[in-house]
Design an enzyme around this catalytic site. Structure first.
Site, PDB file in Angstrom:
ATOM      1  CG  HIS A 158      39.763  47.613  47.016  1.00 48.39           C
ATOM      2  ND1 HIS A 158      39.864  46.130  47.632  1.00 48.39           N
ATOM      3  CD2 HIS A 158      39.746  48.565  48.401  1.00 48.39           C
ATOM      4  CE1 HIS A 158      39.382  46.598  49.197  1.00 48.39           C
ATOM      5  NE2 HIS A 158      38.534  47.677  49.380  1.00 48.39           N
ATOM      6  CG  ASP A 366      42.867  42.712  38.678  1.00 47.52           C
ATOM      7  OD1 ASP A 366      42.577  43.427  39.117  1.00 47.52           O
ATOM      8  OD2 ASP A 366      42.770  41.488  38.319  1.00 47.52           O
TER       9      ASP A 366
HETATM   10  P1  ADQ Z   1      37.718  43.089  40.874  1.00 46.52           P
HETATM   11  O1  ADQ Z   1      38.178  44.198  39.430  1.00 46.52           O
HETATM   12  O2  ADQ Z   1      36.430  42.572  41.187  1.00 46.52           O
HETATM   13  O3  ADQ Z   1      37.887  43.725  42.434  1.00 46.52           O
HETATM   14  P2  ADQ Z   1      38.748  40.117  41.730  1.00 46.52           P
HETATM   15  O4  ADQ Z   1      39.685  40.640  43.149  1.00 46.52           O
HETATM   16  O5  ADQ Z   1      39.539  39.220  40.966  1.00 46.52           O
HETATM   17  O6  ADQ Z   1      38.099  41.135  41.052  1.00 46.52           O
HETATM   18  O7  ADQ Z   1      37.286  39.848  42.796  1.00 46.52           O
HETATM   19  C1  ADQ Z   1      36.895  39.717  42.099  1.00 46.52           C
HETATM   20  C2  ADQ Z   1      35.389  38.406  42.540  1.00 46.52           C
HETATM   21  O8  ADQ Z   1      34.609  38.455  42.193  1.00 46.52           O
HETATM   22  C3  ADQ Z   1      36.460  36.496  43.203  1.00 46.52           C
HETATM   23  O9  ADQ Z   1      36.545  36.879  44.596  1.00 46.52           O
HETATM   24  C4  ADQ Z   1      35.218  35.792  42.862  1.00 46.52           C
HETATM   25  O10 ADQ Z   1      35.390  35.115  42.829  1.00 46.52           O
HETATM   26  C5  ADQ Z   1      34.107  36.683  42.326  1.00 46.52           C
HETATM   27  N1  ADQ Z   1      33.490  36.704  40.819  1.00 46.52           N
HETATM   28  C6  ADQ Z   1      33.778  36.680  40.331  1.00 46.52           C
HETATM   29  N2  ADQ Z   1      33.063  36.631  38.966  1.00 46.52           N
HETATM   30  C7  ADQ Z   1      32.842  36.212  39.340  1.00 46.52           C
HETATM   31  C8  ADQ Z   1      31.060  35.013  39.154  1.00 46.52           C
HETATM   32  N3  ADQ Z   1      30.880  35.056  37.536  1.00 46.52           N
HETATM   33  N4  ADQ Z   1      30.122  34.866  40.170  1.00 46.52           N
HETATM   34  C9  ADQ Z   1      30.286  34.927  41.079  1.00 46.52           C
HETATM   35  N5  ADQ Z   1      31.357  35.377  41.692  1.00 46.52           N
HETATM   36  C10 ADQ Z   1      32.371  35.757  40.797  1.00 46.52           C
HETATM   37  C11 ADQ Z   1      38.966  44.802  43.109  1.00 46.52           C
HETATM   38  C12 ADQ Z   1      40.040  44.726  42.222  1.00 46.52           C
HETATM   39  C13 ADQ Z   1      40.887  43.750  42.452  1.00 46.52           C
HETATM   40  C14 ADQ Z   1      41.496  43.461  43.575  1.00 46.52           C
HETATM   41  C15 ADQ Z   1      39.956  43.278  44.751  1.00 46.52           C
HETATM   42  C16 ADQ Z   1      39.485  43.307  46.188  1.00 46.52           C
HETATM   43  O11 ADQ Z   1      39.761  45.463  40.475  1.00 46.52           O
HETATM   44  O12 ADQ Z   1      42.368  44.171  41.593  1.00 46.52           O
HETATM   45  O13 ADQ Z   1      41.810  42.284  44.392  1.00 46.52           O
HETATM   46  O14 ADQ Z   1      39.577  44.506  44.630  1.00 46.52           O
HETATM   47  O15 ADQ Z   1      40.885  44.483  46.482  1.00 46.52           O
END
Ligand code: ADQ
Length: 467
Positions: A158, A366
C-alpha cells in the site's frame, strides 16, 4: 472462484458509517464485502510478556470471517512498533534519516511472520487463494512455503517502494527482499514503485527480467504489476449528501460567513507533509492580503502510532506551528487555521469535503492517498472544489491532469497554487473535476480487486491502462 483469504497486520472490522482512519482497512473491507472469505491478522489486543496466546478468535459477520490473534508486548514492540513502523515505514517513505534499526526488532519481525503463518495454516483449504497486505508482512510468503503451504500467494504494497539505493539503507535489505520473492504476484500502487522493485531484485539479487511484468529468480517466476487502489465514487457521493443539512455542517457553514474553506484530512504522520502545508498556508496569507480574513483552513488529523517517538515529535511540531499561525493572524472574528486531532464519521468527512472550495492534499510521499480521491468524488458536479495535490502522492499519476499539482517542499509555489485554486473560475473547475471523476469511475475499487485477484489466479499480469 476459490475462497479468498486476506492477511493484513491489523484486522479492523468496519461498522458501516463508523469512523475509520486508515486506507488499507477501507480498501480491504470493501474488497472482502463483495467476495466474502476470511480476514486474518492481529486483533489490536496486546498481552503482557513475551509469549502470545496461540488461540485464533473467529467471528463471522455476513459473508466475512474475522480470524484474529493477540500479540505479546514483546512482539508488538519488536515486530510492529520497532521494525515495521520504526524502520520500514520511514525508509519506504524516503526518510531513512528517521529510521532506527535494531537487530532484535528485526528478529522479532521475522519471528512474528512465522508465528502468524502457523496460526493461519489450520484454517486453510488447498484451493484457497491468499492475498497478503503491506510492509509488515514482506516475508510472509517465504514463511508459508517453509511451513509447507502450497496455495497461490499474492502481495500488495500500500505504501511506496523506495528506489534501490534508499532500500539499501535497511540493514537486512537483501534477506528481506529474497524473502519477498517467494510471492507469486507482487502488486504496487504506481509504475514507479513497480520499477523500483524490479530494479532492486535485478541489480542486487541477480533476478532476470522476463518481459515487462515478470522477474525470475532461482527458477521461480514472480509477477510484478501495477494496481492503483480506488474508491467507489457513487458511494462517496451518497455519503457526502447524508450530512449536508446536519447540525455540524450547517453550523460550520454559518460560522464561516461566506469565507472560503480549505480542507485537509490525514492520519497524523510525518509522511503527510502537514508542517510544510501549514507553512505554505501562512505564506499565502503573507503574499496575498486579499485572503486574510477570507479563508479558513481546517486540518483534521487523528493521532496514530503515538508510542513511536517520531510521531510524538511531529505532533509537537504541528501544535506549535498551528499556535503560532493563529496567534499571528487571528482576530476576534476569524481563526485562520482549525487544527483538530479527532477521527470523524466517514459521511461527516465527505460532507465536509463537499462543503469546501479546496482539497489540500500534500504528502511528502504517499503510496496512493485515498483522501484525494474521496475529495473529488464528494464534490457537487455543477460547482466543484479544486484539488491541490502533491506530485509525490501515488494519486498524482491518475489525477495529475485535473488536480493542481504542487511540490510540497516549495512553500512559495504551494502558496501561489492555493491562490490559483481559491480564485479559479467555474468553467475550469467543472472541466478539471469532470476529467478526474471519469478516471475514478473507470479505476474504481472493484477494478483494483478484480484485476489483482484475476492476475493472481490466472498467473498472467495484465498491463495497467490508465484511462
Ligand atoms: P493511509 O496512510 O491511512 O493509507 P489514505 O490513503 O489517505 O492514507 O487513507 C486514509 C483513509 O482513512 C481515508 O479513507 C480517509 O477518509 C480515512 N480517514 C483519514 N482521517 C480520518 C479521520 N480523521 N476520520 C475518519 N476517517 C479518516 C495507506 C497508504 C496510502 C494508501 C492507502 C490505501 O499510506 O498511500 O492510499 O493505504 O492503499
Amino acid at each position: 472462484m476459490s475462497r479468498l483469504v486476506v492477511v493484513s497486520n491489523r484486522v479492523a472490522p468496519i461498522a458501516e458509517g463508523k469512523p475509520t482512519a486508515g486506507g488499507l482497512a477501507v480498501g480491504v473491507f470493501d474488497a472482502l464485502k463483495q467476495t466474502g472469505g476470511i480476514w486474518f491478522g492481529w486483533s489490536g489486543d496486546i498481552v503482557d510478556g513475551s509469549t502470545p496466546p496461540d488461540t485464533v478468535h473467529k467471528d463471522t459477520r455476513d459473508n466475512i470471517t474475522y480470524a484474529t490473534v493477540a500479540l505479546s508486548r514483546t512482539d508488538y514492540d519488536q515486530y510492529y512498533r520497532g521494525f515495521s513502523n520504526g524502520m520500514l515505514w520511514p525508509v519506504f517513505h524516503y526518510r531513512p534519516d528517521l529510521a532506527r534499526y535494531d537487530r532484535r526488532e528485526y528478529a522479532g519481525y521475522c519471528r512474528v511472520n512465522r508465528w502468524l503463518v502457523e496460526r493461519l495454516k489450520p484454517l486453510l483449504q488447498p484451493d484457497d487463494i491468499l492475498w497478503v497486505h503491506d510492509y509488515h508482512l514482506l516475508p510472509f510468503a517465504r514463511a508459508c512455503r517453509q511451513a509447507g503451504i502450497r496455495n497461490r500467494i499474492g502481495f500488495f504494497l500500500h505504501i511506496p517502494f523506495p528506489a534501490e539505493p534508499v532500500m539499501a539503507t535497511v540493514p537486512p535489505h537483501r534477506e528481506l527482499m529474497e524473502a519477498m520473492c517467494a510471492y507469486d504476484l507482487v502488486g504496487f500502487q504506481t509504475d514507479s514503485d513497480r520499477r523500483a522493485f524490479v530494479d532492486y531484485v535485478c541489480r542486487r539479487l541477480g533476478a532476470g527480467r522476463r518481459g515487462d511484468r515478470y522477474v525470475e529468480i532461482g527458477g521461480h517466476r514472480i509477477g510484478a504489476g501495477v494496481y492503483p487502489i480506488g474508491i467507489y465514487p457513487d458511494e462517496i457521493r451518497e455519503l457526502s449528501l447524508k450530512h449536508n443539512r446536519s447540525r455540524q455542517i450547517t453550523n460550520l457553514k454559518q460560522g464561516l460567513q461566506q469565507r472560503r474553506l480549505m480542507v485537509s484530512v490525514d492520519r497524523l504522520d510525518y509522511s503527510k507533509g502537514m508542517v510544510e502545508r501549514f507553512t505554505a498556508f501562512e505564506r499565502l496569507l503573507e503574499m496575498t492580503p486579499a485572503h486574510r480574513g477570507q479563508v479558513t483552513f481546517v486540518q483534521i488529523a487523528p493521532p496514530s502510532r503515538s508510542d513511536v517517538e517520531q510521531y510524538r515529535r511531529i505532533r509537537r511540531q504541528l501544535e506549535s506551528a498551528a499556535g503560532s499561525i493563529n496567534g499571528r493572524w487571528s482576530d476576534l472574528a476569524w481563526t485562520p487555521l482549525r487544527y483538530i486531532n479527532k477521527s470523524y464519521d466517514r459521511s461527516l468527512l465527505m460532507s465536509l469535503f463537499r462543503a469546501s472550495q479546496v482539497g489540500y492534499v500534500t504528502p511528502l510521499r504517499d503510496g496512493m492517498n485515498l483522501v484525494a480521491k474521496e475529495y473529488v468524488a464528494a464534490q457537487p458536479e455543477d460547482d466543484p472544489g479544486v484539488l491541490v495535490l502533491s506530485e509525490f502522492a501515488g494519486a498524482a499519476e491518475e489525477l495529475g491532469e485535473g488536480a493542481l499539482l504542487v511540490n510540497p517542499y516549495d512553500a512559495d509555489g504551494m502558496a501561489e497554487t492555493l491562490d490559483r485554486a481559491l480564485t479559479m473560475a467555474l468553467p475550469e473547475r467543472v472541466a478539471r473535476h469532470r476529467n478526474m471523476l471519469a478516471r475514478l469511475t473507470e479505476n474504481n475499487l472493484s477494478r483494483w480487486r478484480d484485476r489483482f485477484l484475476s492476475d493472481l489466479q490466472s498467473e498472467t499480469v495484465t498491463p495497467e491502462v490508465v484511462a
